[in-house]
Write a protein that holds these residues in place. Structure first.
Motif, PDB file in Angstrom:
ATOM      1  N   ASP A  64     -21.183  15.368   8.000  1.00  0.00           N
ATOM      2  CA  ASP A  64     -21.532  14.112   7.334  1.00  0.00           C
ATOM      3  C   ASP A  64     -21.603  12.917   8.285  1.00  0.00           C
ATOM      4  O   ASP A  64     -22.008  11.824   7.887  1.00  0.00           O
ATOM      5  N   VAL A  65     -21.198  13.113   9.519  1.00  0.00           N
ATOM      6  CA  VAL A  65     -21.112  12.029  10.493  1.00  0.00           C
ATOM      7  C   VAL A  65     -22.513  11.605  10.945  1.00  0.00           C
ATOM      8  O   VAL A  65     -23.308  12.437  11.367  1.00  0.00           O
ATOM      9  N   PRO A  66     -22.841  10.298  10.848  1.00  0.00           N
ATOM     10  CA  PRO A  66     -24.138   9.828  11.348  1.00  0.00           C
ATOM     11  C   PRO A  66     -24.123   9.756  12.874  1.00  0.00           C
ATOM     12  O   PRO A  66     -23.067   9.523  13.481  1.00  0.00           O
ATOM     13  N   PRO A  67     -25.274   9.945  13.504  1.00  0.00           N
ATOM     14  CA  PRO A  67     -25.318   9.875  14.968  1.00  0.00           C
ATOM     15  C   PRO A  67     -25.131   8.443  15.470  1.00  0.00           C
ATOM     16  O   PRO A  67     -25.448   7.476  14.775  1.00  0.00           O
ATOM     17  N   ASP A  68     -24.609   8.349  16.691  1.00  0.00           N
ATOM     18  CA  ASP A  68     -24.494   7.051  17.351  1.00  0.00           C
ATOM     19  C   ASP A  68     -25.888   6.506  17.630  1.00  0.00           C
ATOM     20  O   ASP A  68     -26.844   7.263  17.813  1.00  0.00           O
ATOM     21  N   LEU A  69     -25.973   5.183  17.689  1.00  0.00           N
ATOM     22  CA  LEU A  69     -27.215   4.555  18.144  1.00  0.00           C
ATOM     23  C   LEU A  69     -27.289   4.731  19.654  1.00  0.00           C
ATOM     24  O   LEU A  69     -26.326   4.432  20.362  1.00  0.00           O
ATOM     25  N   GLY A  70     -28.409   5.199  20.142  1.00  0.00           N
ATOM     26  CA  GLY A  70     -28.601   5.348  21.583  1.00  0.00           C
ATOM     27  C   GLY A  70     -29.102   4.058  22.200  1.00  0.00           C
ATOM     28  O   GLY A  70     -29.378   3.070  21.502  1.00  0.00           O
ATOM     29  N   GLU A  71     -29.233   4.087  23.517  1.00  0.00           N
ATOM     30  CA  GLU A  71     -29.702   2.894  24.232  1.00  0.00           C
ATOM     31  C   GLU A  71     -31.082   2.458  23.758  1.00  0.00           C
ATOM     32  O   GLU A  71     -31.385   1.268  23.709  1.00  0.00           O
ATOM     33  N   ASN A  72     -31.934   3.419  23.425  1.00  0.00           N
ATOM     34  CA  ASN A  72     -33.307   3.088  23.037  1.00  0.00           C
ATOM     35  C   ASN A  72     -33.453   2.876  21.538  1.00  0.00           C
ATOM     36  O   ASN A  72     -34.526   2.518  21.072  1.00  0.00           O
ATOM     37  N   ASP A  73     -32.388   3.143  20.790  1.00  0.00           N
ATOM     38  CA  ASP A  73     -32.416   2.894  19.350  1.00  0.00           C
ATOM     39  C   ASP A  73     -32.169   1.419  19.109  1.00  0.00           C
ATOM     40  O   ASP A  73     -31.487   0.759  19.874  1.00  0.00           O
ATOM     41  N   SER A  74     -32.693   0.944  18.020  1.00  0.00           N
ATOM     42  CA  SER A  74     -32.510  -0.471  17.715  1.00  0.00           C
ATOM     43  C   SER A  74     -32.460  -0.663  16.217  1.00  0.00           C
ATOM     44  O   SER A  74     -33.143   0.012  15.467  1.00  0.00           O
ATOM     45  N   LEU A  75     -31.632  -1.595  15.810  1.00  0.00           N
ATOM     46  CA  LEU A  75     -31.614  -2.013  14.415  1.00  0.00           C
ATOM     47  C   LEU A  75     -32.371  -3.323  14.249  1.00  0.00           C
ATOM     48  O   LEU A  75     -32.421  -3.886  13.175  1.00  0.00           O
ATOM     49  N   ASP A  76     -32.949  -3.816  15.361  1.00  0.00           N
ATOM     50  CA  ASP A  76     -33.688  -5.073  15.299  1.00  0.00           C
ATOM     51  C   ASP A  76     -35.051  -4.809  14.673  1.00  0.00           C
ATOM     52  O   ASP A  76     -35.875  -4.092  15.214  1.00  0.00           O
ATOM     53  N   HIS A  77     -35.276  -5.396  13.521  1.00  0.00           N
ATOM     54  CA  HIS A  77     -36.508  -5.210  12.784  1.00  0.00           C
ATOM     55  C   HIS A  77     -37.260  -6.529  12.668  1.00  0.00           C
ATOM     56  O   HIS A  77     -38.228  -6.608  11.942  1.00  0.00           O
ATOM     57  N   ASP A  78     -36.796  -7.558  13.359  1.00  0.00           N
ATOM     58  CA  ASP A  78     -37.323  -8.903  13.182  1.00  0.00           C
ATOM     59  C   ASP A  78     -37.228  -9.338  11.727  1.00  0.00           C
ATOM     60  O   ASP A  78     -38.067 -10.085  11.233  1.00  0.00           O
ATOM     61  N   LEU A  79     -36.238  -8.795  11.023  1.00  0.00           N
ATOM     62  CA  LEU A  79     -35.973  -9.151   9.633  1.00  0.00           C
ATOM     63  C   LEU A  79     -34.553  -9.674   9.534  1.00  0.00           C
ATOM     64  O   LEU A  79     -33.689  -9.271  10.308  1.00  0.00           O
ATOM     65  N   PRO A  80     -34.283 -10.524   8.574  1.00  0.00           N
ATOM     66  CA  PRO A  80     -32.887 -10.902   8.343  1.00  0.00           C
ATOM     67  C   PRO A  80     -32.067  -9.644   8.035  1.00  0.00           C
ATOM     68  O   PRO A  80     -32.568  -8.706   7.392  1.00  0.00           O
TER      69      PRO A  80
END
Length: 139
Positions: free
Chosen positions: A110-126
């Motif tokens: 059930d564990v979600p993967p870590d965000l990697g260096e190239n992953d981003s949560l930046d969507h240019d959205l609030p």
């Protein structure tokens, strides 16, 4: 194999606000910890490399390595459990999770993967909008 835990991060809005709270705790006590009443029966499996996964605003958002689990007494002399945590907060791919009380063992599948260096949560959205779109499966 290490055993993980999952816990609601009550009162925090984002991983950044959790970091601010924990930085203050480290300044006050010299260590980052989460204190609770129940002591885990599987302590050795947890401190063998397990993490506590933080649910923030209905989403699993981050994790921290649990470095030790000790018994302490509160101000009234009651036995408490202190999860000693690594200072590094690791962001993970957001995953919805329902509310619950206390902490729970968290199965490896059930564990979600870590965000990697190239992953981003930046969507240019609030952030609130991005989280809502993620909840809906649109992002």
């Amino acid at each position: 194999m290490p055993l993980n835990l999952i816990k609601l991060s009550v009162g925090t809005e984002t991983p950044e606000t959790l970091e601010v709270f924990q930085a203050q705790r480290k300044r006050d006590h010299g260590v980052i910890f989460h204190q609770t009443r129940m002591f885990p029966k599987r302590r050795d499996e947890i401190i063998a490399g397990g993490s506590i996964y933080w649910v923030i605003k209905g989403q699993i958002r981050a994790r921290q390595l649990v470095t030790d689990i000790i018994r302490v007494e509160d101000q009234d002399g009651r036995s408490m459990t202190r999860f000693i945590l690594d200072s590094k907060l690791v962001l993970v791919h957001n995953r919805r999770h329902r509310a619950f009380q206390g902490w729970r063992y968290f199965r490896e599948e059930d564990v979600p993967p870590d965000l990697g260096e190239n992953d981003s949560l930046d969507h240019d959205l609030p952030e609130d909008m991005a989280l809502e779109l993620e909840k809906l499966g649109l992002l």
